[in-house]
Design a protein around this motif. Structure first.
Motif, PDB file in Angstrom:
ATOM      1  N   ALA A 125       0.834  -1.207   0.000  1.00  0.00           N
ATOM      2  CA  ALA A 125       0.000   0.000   0.000  1.00  0.00           C
ATOM      3  C   ALA A 125       0.868   1.257   0.000  1.00  0.00           C
ATOM      4  CB  ALA A 125      -0.928  -0.018   1.213  1.00  0.00           C
ATOM      5  N   MET A 126       1.963   1.217   0.747  1.00  0.00           N
ATOM      6  CA  MET A 126       2.876   2.361   0.825  1.00  0.00           C
ATOM      7  C   MET A 126       3.503   2.648  -0.534  1.00  0.00           C
ATOM      8  SD  MET A 126       6.268   2.699   3.210  1.00  0.00           S
ATOM      9  CE  MET A 126       7.276   1.653   2.141  1.00  0.00           C
ATOM     10  N   PHE A 127       3.991   1.603  -1.221  1.00  0.00           N
ATOM     11  CA  PHE A 127       4.575   1.791  -2.547  1.00  0.00           C
ATOM     12  C   PHE A 127       3.564   2.408  -3.508  1.00  0.00           C
ATOM     13  CE2 PHE A 127       7.991  -1.793  -2.296  1.00  0.00           C
ATOM     14  CZ  PHE A 127       8.750  -0.987  -1.477  1.00  0.00           C
ATOM     15  N   GLU A 128       2.357   1.890  -3.477  1.00  0.00           N
ATOM     16  CA  GLU A 128       1.332   2.322  -4.421  1.00  0.00           C
ATOM     17  C   GLU A 128       0.990   3.800  -4.246  1.00  0.00           C
ATOM     18  OE1 GLU A 128      -3.278   1.183  -5.715  1.00  0.00           O
ATOM     19  OE2 GLU A 128      -2.221   0.013  -4.176  1.00  0.00           O
ATOM     20  N   ARG A 129       0.979   4.283  -3.003  1.00  0.00           N
ATOM     21  CA  ARG A 129       0.537   5.646  -2.724  1.00  0.00           C
ATOM     22  C   ARG A 129       1.676   6.663  -2.678  1.00  0.00           C
ATOM     23  NH1 ARG A 129      -4.315   5.578   0.333  1.00  0.00           N
ATOM     24  NH2 ARG A 129      -4.192   7.860   0.279  1.00  0.00           N
ATOM     25  N   THR A 130       2.916   6.223  -2.464  1.00  0.00           N
ATOM     26  CA  THR A 130       3.984   7.183  -2.166  1.00  0.00           C
ATOM     27  C   THR A 130       5.169   7.146  -3.127  1.00  0.00           C
ATOM     28  OG1 THR A 130       5.137   5.711  -0.620  1.00  0.00           O
ATOM     29  CG2 THR A 130       3.384   7.085   0.283  1.00  0.00           C
ATOM     30  N   SER A 131       5.129   6.289  -4.143  1.00  0.00           N
ATOM     31  CA  SER A 131       6.208   6.301  -5.133  1.00  0.00           C
ATOM     32  C   SER A 131       5.835   7.314  -6.204  1.00  0.00           C
ATOM     33  CB  SER A 131       6.402   4.909  -5.741  1.00  0.00           C
ATOM     34  OG  SER A 131       7.599   4.865  -6.499  1.00  0.00           O
ATOM     35  N   ILE A 132       6.478   8.471  -6.166  1.00  0.00           N
ATOM     36  CA  ILE A 132       6.121   9.581  -7.054  1.00  0.00           C
ATOM     37  C   ILE A 132       7.326   9.932  -7.929  1.00  0.00           C
ATOM     38  CG2 ILE A 132       4.403  10.507  -5.455  1.00  0.00           C
ATOM     39  CD1 ILE A 132       6.475  12.543  -4.508  1.00  0.00           C
ATOM     40  N   PRO A 133       7.118  10.577  -9.069  1.00  0.00           N
ATOM     41  CA  PRO A 133       8.246  10.909  -9.956  1.00  0.00           C
ATOM     42  C   PRO A 133       9.349  11.698  -9.257  1.00  0.00           C
ATOM     43  CG  PRO A 133       6.164  11.276 -11.085  1.00  0.00           C
ATOM     44  CD  PRO A 133       5.823  10.978  -9.653  1.00  0.00           C
ATOM     45  N   GLU A 134       8.959  12.598  -8.341  1.00  0.00           N
ATOM     46  CA  GLU A 134       9.970  13.412  -7.641  1.00  0.00           C
ATOM     47  C   GLU A 134      10.772  12.596  -6.631  1.00  0.00           C
ATOM     48  OE1 GLU A 134       6.449  16.028  -8.694  1.00  0.00           O
ATOM     49  OE2 GLU A 134       6.765  14.002  -7.916  1.00  0.00           O
ATOM     50  N   ALA A 135      10.206  11.468  -6.175  1.00  0.00           N
ATOM     51  CA  ALA A 135      10.876  10.636  -5.160  1.00  0.00           C
ATOM     52  C   ALA A 135      10.361   9.202  -5.260  1.00  0.00           C
ATOM     53  CB  ALA A 135      10.627  11.198  -3.763  1.00  0.00           C
ATOM     54  N   PRO A 136      10.813   8.472  -6.282  1.00  0.00           N
ATOM     55  CA  PRO A 136      10.364   7.092  -6.429  1.00  0.00           C
ATOM     56  C   PRO A 136      11.034   6.170  -5.408  1.00  0.00           C
ATOM     57  CG  PRO A 136      12.004   7.599  -8.094  1.00  0.00           C
ATOM     58  CD  PRO A 136      11.734   8.883  -7.365  1.00  0.00           C
ATOM     59  N   TRP A 137      10.410   5.018  -5.191  1.00  0.00           N
ATOM     60  CA  TRP A 137      11.023   3.989  -4.352  1.00  0.00           C
ATOM     61  C   TRP A 137      11.979   3.146  -5.193  1.00  0.00           C
ATOM     62  CZ3 TRP A 137      11.307   3.537   0.710  1.00  0.00           C
ATOM     63  CH2 TRP A 137      10.347   4.157   1.506  1.00  0.00           C
ATOM     64  N   TYR A 138      13.103   2.746  -4.582  1.00  0.00           N
ATOM     65  CA  TYR A 138      14.036   1.811  -5.200  1.00  0.00           C
ATOM     66  C   TYR A 138      14.190   0.615  -4.265  1.00  0.00           C
ATOM     67  CZ  TYR A 138      15.246   5.801  -8.146  1.00  0.00           C
ATOM     68  OH  TYR A 138      15.194   6.870  -9.009  1.00  0.00           O
ATOM     69  N   ILE A 139      14.007  -0.575  -4.795  1.00  0.00           N
ATOM     70  CA  ILE A 139      14.070  -1.794  -3.988  1.00  0.00           C
ATOM     71  C   ILE A 139      15.452  -2.423  -4.122  1.00  0.00           C
ATOM     72  CG2 ILE A 139      13.122  -4.108  -3.629  1.00  0.00           C
ATOM     73  CD1 ILE A 139      10.468  -3.050  -4.754  1.00  0.00           C
ATOM     74  N   VAL A 140      16.082  -2.710  -2.990  1.00  0.00           N
ATOM     75  CA  VAL A 140      17.383  -3.375  -2.948  1.00  0.00           C
ATOM     76  C   VAL A 140      17.165  -4.807  -2.484  1.00  0.00           C
ATOM     77  CG1 VAL A 140      19.711  -3.375  -1.967  1.00  0.00           C
ATOM     78  CG2 VAL A 140      18.523  -1.190  -2.367  1.00  0.00           C
ATOM     79  N   GLU A 141      17.526  -5.760  -3.327  1.00  0.00           N
ATOM     80  CA  GLU A 141      17.445  -7.169  -2.927  1.00  0.00           C
ATOM     81  C   GLU A 141      18.537  -7.430  -1.896  1.00  0.00           C
ATOM     82  OE1 GLU A 141      15.222  -9.259  -3.560  1.00  0.00           O
ATOM     83  OE2 GLU A 141      14.182  -8.517  -5.339  1.00  0.00           O
ATOM     84  N   GLY A 142      18.128  -7.837  -0.682  1.00  0.00           N
ATOM     85  CA  GLY A 142      19.077  -7.867   0.425  1.00  0.00           C
ATOM     86  C   GLY A 142      19.488  -9.228   0.938  1.00  0.00           C
ATOM     87  N   ASN A 143      19.069 -10.310   0.300  1.00  0.00           N
ATOM     88  CA  ASN A 143      19.436 -11.634   0.809  1.00  0.00           C
ATOM     89  C   ASN A 143      20.946 -11.837   0.835  1.00  0.00           C
ATOM     90  OD1 ASN A 143      16.817 -12.380   1.265  1.00  0.00           O
ATOM     91  ND2 ASN A 143      16.892 -14.223   0.004  1.00  0.00           N
ATOM     92  N   ASP A 144      21.638 -11.326  -0.164  1.00  0.00           N
ATOM     93  CA  ASP A 144      23.105 -11.389  -0.218  1.00  0.00           C
ATOM     94  C   ASP A 144      23.619 -10.030   0.251  1.00  0.00           C
ATOM     95  OD1 ASP A 144      25.836 -11.221  -1.030  1.00  0.00           O
ATOM     96  OD2 ASP A 144      25.492 -12.797  -2.514  1.00  0.00           O
ATOM     97  N   LYS A 145      24.142  -9.972   1.467  1.00  0.00           N
ATOM     98  CA  LYS A 145      24.549  -8.699   2.067  1.00  0.00           C
ATOM     99  C   LYS A 145      25.596  -7.974   1.231  1.00  0.00           C
ATOM    100  CE  LYS A 145      23.771  -9.963   6.925  1.00  0.00           C
ATOM    101  NZ  LYS A 145      24.436 -10.135   8.244  1.00  0.00           N
TER     102      LYS A 145
END
Length: 306
Positions: free
Chosen positions: A235-255
């Motif tokens: 829900a957070m991604f859907e409402r708050t990822s905006i062109p001025e400040a998009p979300w970037y996801i970092v795959e973290g299983n491998d530190k």
């Protein structure tokens, strides 16, 4: 490089300096790899990092050198940079932040990790306690968790009402657009790990006396409420990822890969150039032939146990 000695003199000194850097990172790497006896069997079945250690160290040092150049550029151009680090508990946010801060100047690049709000802060405008930590010109601020607590832990744990959460999700895009209009470069990272990886990391903390302080009651509840956190994140991604400040996801299983990928990506988001510096010359020490160094009392010295 800011030369302070001739090339011939610099080579052995530089080699030793690089070795010290490697040793410092190796200390942290050994700490990450310490395995309590209770978990050895479980860890043997766990998928290990496939990245070559020597390559990881050399790339990390190279990227950290670029971070120093980026910081120089931010100071030179009077830029304002904010980086948010969010994600599930034990996803690796702290490890990346530690590597970013390892070589930069902490006077103009700082970490903000706020505790739970006080009774007074709970009565303020929600964003108020974060605004006071925003950067001035020439500064970089890294938020180890941020105003997105309201959309995550506060929502899942019931610390905020659904009305408060809805107000936040409606308001935060405008808040972040206002930050962008003020000249702030805002970068938002979400660190993602699997259910199984989080379980292993929590067990490591439970059985390691040096890491038990990292576990809080909220962390343990995050295991119970895994699916609720997933829904809140979506829900957070859907409402708050905006062109001025998009979300970037970092795959973290491998530190290791997560650290390199995140730092490399951050460097790509802020165009920078190397700032010219005058060559630094070490001045000669002033020598006074009449000065005699005093002998200090032995009890003033730290015992040399090593």
């Amino acid at each position: 490089m800011r030369n302070v000695r001739s090339d011939g003199e610099a080579r052995p000194w530089l080699k030793q300096e690089l070795q010290d850097d490697m040793d410092e990172e190796l200390e942290q790497e050994i700490d990450d790899a310490r395995v309590p006896p209770e978990l050895r069997a479980l860890l043997d079945k766990h998928e290990k990092s496939t990245i070559d250690r020597q390559f990881y160290f050399s790339e990390l040092l190279r990227l950290q050198g670029e971070l120093v150049k980026l910081q120089d550029w931010v100071e030179y151009q009077k830029l304002k940079v904010v980086v948010l680090f969010e994600g599930r508990d034990s996803a690796g946010k702290g490890g990346v932040i530690k590597r970013i801060m390892q070589r930069v100047n902490p006077r103009t690049c700082r970490v903000v990790a706020l505790p739970a709000p006080s009774d007074r802060e709970k009565t303020q405008w929600y964003f108020q306690r974060y605004v006071s930590h925003l950067p001035a010109a020439g500064e970089i601020v890294l938020f180890d968790r941020s105003w997105y607590n309201r959309a995550g832990v506060e929502r899942v744990m019931g610390f905020a009402s659904e009305t408060q959460v809805e107000d936040f999700l409606r308001d935060v895009p405008e808040f972040e657009r206002a930050l962008a209009r003020s000249g702030i470069i805002l970068v938002k990272y979400w660190f993602s790990i699997t259910d199984e990886e989080q379980q292993l990391r929590f067990l490591m903390r439970i059985h390691d006396p040096l890491k038990q302080w990292k576990l809080s009651p909220m962390d343990l509840q995050s295991r119970v409420r895994w699916e609720q956190y997933t829904k809140a994140k979506e829900a957070m991604f859907e409402r708050t990822s905006i062109p001025e400040a998009p979300w970037y996801i970092v795959e973290g299983n491998d530190k290791k890969r997560a650290r390199l990928n995140c730092i490399s990506h951050l460097l790509s988001l802020v165009p920078y150039e190397e700032v010219p510096h005058e060559t630094i010359t070490l001045p000669d020490r002033v020598f006074d032939p009449n000065y005699e160094r005093r002998t200090l009392a032995p009890e003033l010295y730290v015992p040399e146990c090593y």
